[in-house]
Design a protein around this motif. Structure first.
Motif, PDB file in Angstrom:
ATOM      1  N   ALA A   1      33.273  39.826  36.816  1.00 34.29           N
ATOM      2  CA  ALA A   1      34.647  40.022  36.344  1.00 34.29           C
ATOM      3  C   ALA A   1      35.270  38.669  36.043  1.00 34.29           C
ATOM      4  CB  ALA A   1      35.466  40.774  37.387  1.00 34.29           C
ATOM      5  N   PRO A   2      35.017  38.110  34.857  1.00 35.03           N
ATOM      6  CA  PRO A   2      35.572  36.785  34.524  1.00 35.03           C
ATOM      7  C   PRO A   2      37.078  36.850  34.304  1.00 35.03           C
ATOM      8  CG  PRO A   2      34.503  37.745  32.611  1.00 35.03           C
ATOM      9  CD  PRO A   2      34.221  38.677  33.759  1.00 35.03           C
ATOM     10  N   PRO A   3      37.775  35.746  34.544  1.00 35.38           N
ATOM     11  CA  PRO A   3      39.214  35.692  34.256  1.00 35.38           C
ATOM     12  C   PRO A   3      39.438  35.679  32.746  1.00 35.38           C
ATOM     13  CG  PRO A   3      38.424  33.522  34.880  1.00 35.38           C
ATOM     14  CD  PRO A   3      37.270  34.462  35.064  1.00 35.38           C
ATOM     15  N   PRO A   4      40.671  35.777  32.294  1.00 33.72           N
ATOM     16  CA  PRO A   4      40.934  35.835  30.844  1.00 33.72           C
ATOM     17  C   PRO A   4      40.610  34.514  30.162  1.00 33.72           C
ATOM     18  CG  PRO A   4      42.991  35.646  32.058  1.00 33.72           C
ATOM     19  CD  PRO A   4      41.914  35.873  33.075  1.00 33.72           C
TER      20      PRO A   4
ATOM     21  N   GLY B   1      41.287  31.554  27.611  1.00 30.14           N
ATOM     22  CA  GLY B   1      42.479  30.917  27.049  1.00 30.14           C
ATOM     23  C   GLY B   1      43.601  30.691  28.036  1.00 30.14           C
ATOM     24  N   TYR B   2      43.357  30.902  29.328  1.00 30.19           N
ATOM     25  CA  TYR B   2      44.450  30.689  30.272  1.00 30.19           C
ATOM     26  C   TYR B   2      44.651  29.192  30.527  1.00 30.19           C
ATOM     27  CZ  TYR B   2      41.132  29.724  34.087  1.00 30.19           C
ATOM     28  OH  TYR B   2      40.161  29.170  34.880  1.00 30.19           O
ATOM     29  N   SER B   3      45.901  28.831  30.799  1.00 32.02           N
ATOM     30  CA  SER B   3      46.221  27.465  31.200  1.00 32.02           C
ATOM     31  C   SER B   3      46.463  27.367  32.699  1.00 32.02           C
ATOM     32  CB  SER B   3      47.468  26.966  30.441  1.00 32.02           C
ATOM     33  OG  SER B   3      48.571  27.829  30.662  1.00 32.02           O
ATOM     34  N   LEU B   4      46.753  28.501  33.328  1.00 30.19           N
ATOM     35  CA  LEU B   4      46.952  28.542  34.777  1.00 30.19           C
ATOM     36  C   LEU B   4      46.470  29.892  35.283  1.00 30.19           C
ATOM     37  CD1 LEU B   4      48.110  27.368  37.436  1.00 30.19           C
ATOM     38  CD2 LEU B   4      50.290  28.436  36.825  1.00 30.19           C
ATOM     39  N   LEU B   5      45.644  29.871  36.332  1.00 33.05           N
ATOM     40  CA  LEU B   5      45.146  31.095  36.959  1.00 33.05           C
ATOM     41  C   LEU B   5      45.455  31.020  38.452  1.00 33.05           C
ATOM     42  CD1 LEU B   5      43.479  33.749  36.661  1.00 33.05           C
ATOM     43  CD2 LEU B   5      41.462  32.379  37.255  1.00 33.05           C
ATOM     44  N   ALA B   6      46.109  32.059  38.979  1.00 35.78           N
ATOM     45  CA  ALA B   6      46.512  32.054  40.391  1.00 35.78           C
ATOM     46  C   ALA B   6      46.251  33.426  41.002  1.00 35.78           C
ATOM     47  CB  ALA B   6      47.990  31.687  40.521  1.00 35.78           C
ATOM     48  N   ARG B   7      45.969  33.409  42.326  1.00 33.99           N
ATOM     49  CA  ARG B   7      45.826  34.618  43.137  1.00 33.99           C
ATOM     50  C   ARG B   7      44.741  35.545  42.583  1.00 33.99           C
ATOM     51  NH1 ARG B   7      52.180  36.204  44.485  1.00 33.99           N
ATOM     52  NH2 ARG B   7      52.738  34.165  45.364  1.00 33.99           N
ATOM     53  N   TYR B   8      43.681  34.951  42.118  1.00 34.46           N
ATOM     54  CA  TYR B   8      42.578  35.768  41.610  1.00 34.46           C
ATOM     55  C   TYR B   8      41.746  36.270  42.793  1.00 34.46           C
ATOM     56  CZ  TYR B   8      38.305  37.130  39.197  1.00 34.46           C
ATOM     57  OH  TYR B   8      37.229  37.839  38.726  1.00 34.46           O
ATOM     58  N   LYS B   9      41.534  37.572  42.846  1.00 31.65           N
ATOM     59  CA  LYS B   9      40.696  38.128  43.909  1.00 31.65           C
ATOM     60  C   LYS B   9      40.116  39.467  43.480  1.00 31.65           C
ATOM     61  CE  LYS B   9      44.602  40.171  46.461  1.00 31.65           C
ATOM     62  NZ  LYS B   9      45.287  40.245  47.774  1.00 31.65           N
ATOM     63  N   VAL B  10      38.970  39.765  44.065  1.00 33.72           N
ATOM     64  CA  VAL B  10      38.267  41.026  43.825  1.00 33.72           C
ATOM     65  C   VAL B  10      38.127  41.736  45.164  1.00 33.72           C
ATOM     66  CG1 VAL B  10      36.124  42.097  43.038  1.00 33.72           C
ATOM     67  CG2 VAL B  10      37.041  40.104  41.837  1.00 33.72           C
ATOM     68  N   GLU B  11      38.503  43.003  45.192  1.00 34.25           N
ATOM     69  CA  GLU B  11      38.462  43.783  46.425  1.00 34.25           C
ATOM     70  C   GLU B  11      37.609  45.035  46.217  1.00 34.25           C
ATOM     71  OE1 GLU B  11      42.770  42.983  48.480  1.00 34.25           O
ATOM     72  OE2 GLU B  11      42.719  44.342  46.750  1.00 34.25           O
ATOM     73  N   ARG B  12      36.933  45.422  47.277  1.00 29.88           N
ATOM     74  CA  ARG B  12      36.176  46.675  47.276  1.00 29.88           C
ATOM     75  C   ARG B  12      36.680  47.557  48.405  1.00 29.88           C
ATOM     76  NH1 ARG B  12      29.724  47.689  48.595  1.00 29.88           N
ATOM     77  NH2 ARG B  12      29.779  49.965  48.213  1.00 29.88           N
ATOM     78  N   ASP B  13      37.264  48.670  47.998  1.00 26.85           N
ATOM     79  CA  ASP B  13      37.804  49.618  48.983  1.00 26.85           C
ATOM     80  C   ASP B  13      38.729  48.917  49.964  1.00 26.85           C
ATOM     81  OD1 ASP B  13      36.330  51.626  47.768  1.00 26.85           O
ATOM     82  OD2 ASP B  13      34.605  51.313  49.085  1.00 26.85           O
ATOM     83  N   GLY B  14      39.572  47.993  49.432  1.00 28.71           N
ATOM     84  CA  GLY B  14      40.546  47.291  50.258  1.00 28.71           C
ATOM     85  C   GLY B  14      40.040  46.042  50.921  1.00 28.71           C
TER      86      GLY B  14
ATOM     87  N   PRO C   1      31.497  28.238  43.296  1.00 32.42           N
ATOM     88  CA  PRO C   1      32.691  27.862  42.529  1.00 32.42           C
ATOM     89  C   PRO C   1      32.451  28.015  41.026  1.00 32.42           C
ATOM     90  CG  PRO C   1      32.190  26.218  44.219  1.00 32.42           C
ATOM     91  CD  PRO C   1      31.020  27.152  44.161  1.00 32.42           C
ATOM     92  N   GLY C   2      33.417  28.626  40.364  1.00 34.17           N
ATOM     93  CA  GLY C   2      33.296  28.818  38.928  1.00 34.17           C
ATOM     94  C   GLY C   2      32.440  29.995  38.528  1.00 34.17           C
ATOM     95  N   ASP C   3      31.825  30.669  39.502  1.00 32.61           N
ATOM     96  CA  ASP C   3      30.984  31.837  39.214  1.00 32.61           C
ATOM     97  C   ASP C   3      31.772  33.088  39.606  1.00 32.61           C
ATOM     98  OD1 ASP C   3      29.086  33.694  38.758  1.00 32.61           O
ATOM     99  OD2 ASP C   3      27.757  33.090  40.400  1.00 32.61           O
ATOM    100  N   TYR C   4      32.020  33.934  38.639  1.00 34.27           N
ATOM    101  CA  TYR C   4      32.819  35.126  38.883  1.00 34.27           C
ATOM    102  C   TYR C   4      31.932  36.374  38.970  1.00 34.27           C
ATOM    103  CZ  TYR C   4      36.806  32.142  37.959  1.00 34.27           C
ATOM    104  OH  TYR C   4      37.749  31.149  38.019  1.00 34.27           O
ATOM    105  N   GLY C   5      30.729  36.203  39.536  1.00 36.40           N
ATOM    106  CA  GLY C   5      29.858  37.320  39.838  1.00 36.40           C
ATOM    107  C   GLY C   5      29.875  37.597  41.324  1.00 36.40           C
ATOM    108  N   PHE C   6      30.210  38.838  41.722  1.00 37.88           N
ATOM    109  CA  PHE C   6      30.366  39.196  43.130  1.00 37.88           C
ATOM    110  C   PHE C   6      29.285  40.218  43.494  1.00 37.88           C
ATOM    111  CE2 PHE C   6      34.406  37.821  41.502  1.00 37.88           C
ATOM    112  CZ  PHE C   6      34.946  37.043  42.518  1.00 37.88           C
TER     113      PHE C   6
END
Length: 464
Positions: A207-210, A212-225, A233-238
């Motif tokens: 789940a990569p971030p968007p 063209g962003y200039s600022l990314l904050a509070r990015y998190k991935v949750e499973r069933d809470g 770092p820099g890898d958005y594969g969970f």
């Protein structure tokens, strides 16, 4: 800035010092030529008169006739010189205004283009990746013999998302130096995943971030809470485990800032049980990429767009929202009018000369009024409709032209000349049906001159 926004190529512009000096030099040469011609004509008349000194009667007749003709020529040259003096600066004034107006229009087009092109926030749909081992064979050489080897290799495969429920809240910040605006995005998405495989239970949620962003904050991935940790770092594969036949929900949230558009890219995936709702807390706003939403709702200054795709829908282009701006319409009309304004002025002055006795003072005043009206139209036309502006200016112009006549009939003649030679031609250059309007103005001018000289208007007089 684009070169086309710098002005009309080859058009004289008095704001350029080099062109101003060149214009002054050519005007001086032309004035000297006219002066020499007038002096040469006077010298020629004097020499012919001197040669006839032995014939007093013939000399008197010749001198009187040429003296009268010479006086008429000088009077006509005065009017011609005045019109040329008024026309040439008027042309350069109009060409300069045309250049400036063209520059202003192109700058507006470039400004509008910045709001719908360039930087953007593009969210790519996540993918569920798993690895399988597949057999493959290859050949190699062992002791000068070709040997076929059977082996296995790891190959990436992907699952289709079972459902997507996405909500995006957008705010716009226009007080950003060097940018038309930026978007502030609050993104929340829930993705359902089920495992139809019988022998695979290990997956990666990418789940990569968007973009063209200039600022990314509070990015998190949750499973069933429960929040999934980021391995590298820099890898958005969970990585996560899901047993065959089981189903789970993965939630992605973040806050981002970026360009003045937000779009969602399905990346060629088939969308099933998909629902995307974008809520823009600003206006004007509209949907992007031509993919119309299923529902649009506006209330309390915010607009909500909803896209719903139930079963196996493929969306080729990214879709989303952007800040809507009013299109720049009817460009080039005022610059064209300004370039043709000197011709309209000549048309009008000729009608006045053929209809009324015109003095040098009245010609100068009429020219000043005409070009002042054109100047007013040029700048007020940036604020409101040029047709409406010219309608208001025309009323003022006609009221002033009424005073050009010394009596009621002469004033009415001045009004008719102004309508046929100035008001309608300028209006014709502002409306879409220019050819038809100019044809009507030409017909009205011809009818008026015919009535003026052939019927009961021969006695039009004025007091100057």
């Amino acid at each position: 800035m684009n070169p086309s926004a710098q002005g009309i190529p080859g058009l004289p512009d008095l704001t350029h010092p080099q062109e101003l000096i060149q214009f002054g030099t050519q005007a001086l040469k032309g004035s000297l030529l006219i002066v020499f011609l007038v002096i040469a004509l006077g010298i020629a008349i004097a020499l012919i008169s001197f040669s006839l000194r032995r014939h007093p009667t013939a000399q008197t007749v010749f001198f009187n006739e040429w003296a009268i003709n010479y006086a008429q020529i000088l009077k006509g040259l005065q009017h011609l010189a005045l019109i040329i003096i008024l026309l040439i600066p008027g042309f350069f004034l109009c060409s300069t205004l045309s250049n400036r107006y063209h520059h202003w229009e192109q700058a507006r087009v470039a400004q509008v283009a910045e709001t719908v092109a360039g930087d953007k926030l593009e969210q790519t749909a996540p993918q569920i990746r798993y690895v399988v081992k597949e057999p493959y064979s290859y050949t190699t050489t062992v002791k000068d013999k070709i040997v076929k080897v059977n082996d296995t290799q790891q190959v990436n495969r992907y699952l289709t998302l079972a459902g997507s429920q996405i909500q995006v809240k957008l705010n716009q910040d226009v007080d950003v130096k060097g940018r038309s605006s930026i978007y502030k995005v609050d993104y929340t998405a829930e993705y359902k995943v089920n495992n139809p495989l019988t022998d695979i239970n290990s997956f990666f949620f990418e789940a990569p971030p968007p973009n063209g962003y200039s600022l990314l904050a509070r990015y998190k991935v949750e499973r069933d809470g429960t929040q999934l940790p980021q391995k590298n770092p820099g890898d958005y594969g969970f990585p996560f485990r899901l047993e065959p036949g089981a189903e789970t929900t993965l939630k992605v949230t973040y806050q981002a800032q970026g360009g003045p558009r937000w779009v969602y890219n399905a990346s060629g995936q088939l969308l099933s049980k998909f629902r995307l709702t974008t809520i823009a807390d600003f206006s004007p706003v509209d949907f992007a990429s031509g993919i119309a939403p299923n529902n649009k709702k506006t209330e309390k200054g915010s607009t909500a767009f909803t896209w719903i795709f139930d079963d196996n829908v493929s969306v080729k282009n990214p879709f989303g929202v952007f800040t809507n701006t009013e299109p720049v319409r009817n460009t080039g009309i005022i610059p064209r009018l300004l370039l043709l304004a000197p011709a309209v002025f000549i048309w009008w002055i000729i009608l006045l000369y053929l209809s009324l006795p015109m003095s040098l003072k009245n010609v100068a005043i009429a020219a000043g009024i005409f070009f002042a009206c054109i100047l007013t139209l040029t700048y007020l036309g940036r604020l409101i409709s040029p047709v409406l502006v010219w309608t208001m200016i025309s009323l003022i112009l006609l009221s002033l032209m009424w005073g050009l006549g010394g009596n009621r009939r002469a004033s009415l003649a001045a009004i008719l000349c102004t309508i046929a030679g100035s008001v309608i031609p300028v209006l014709g250059l502002l409306v879409p049906y220019s050819g038809l309007t100019l044809s009507l103005a030409g017909l009205l001018s011809a009818v008026w001159l015919a009535v003026r000289h052939w019927y009961s208007w021969q006695t039009v007089t004025t007091e100057h």
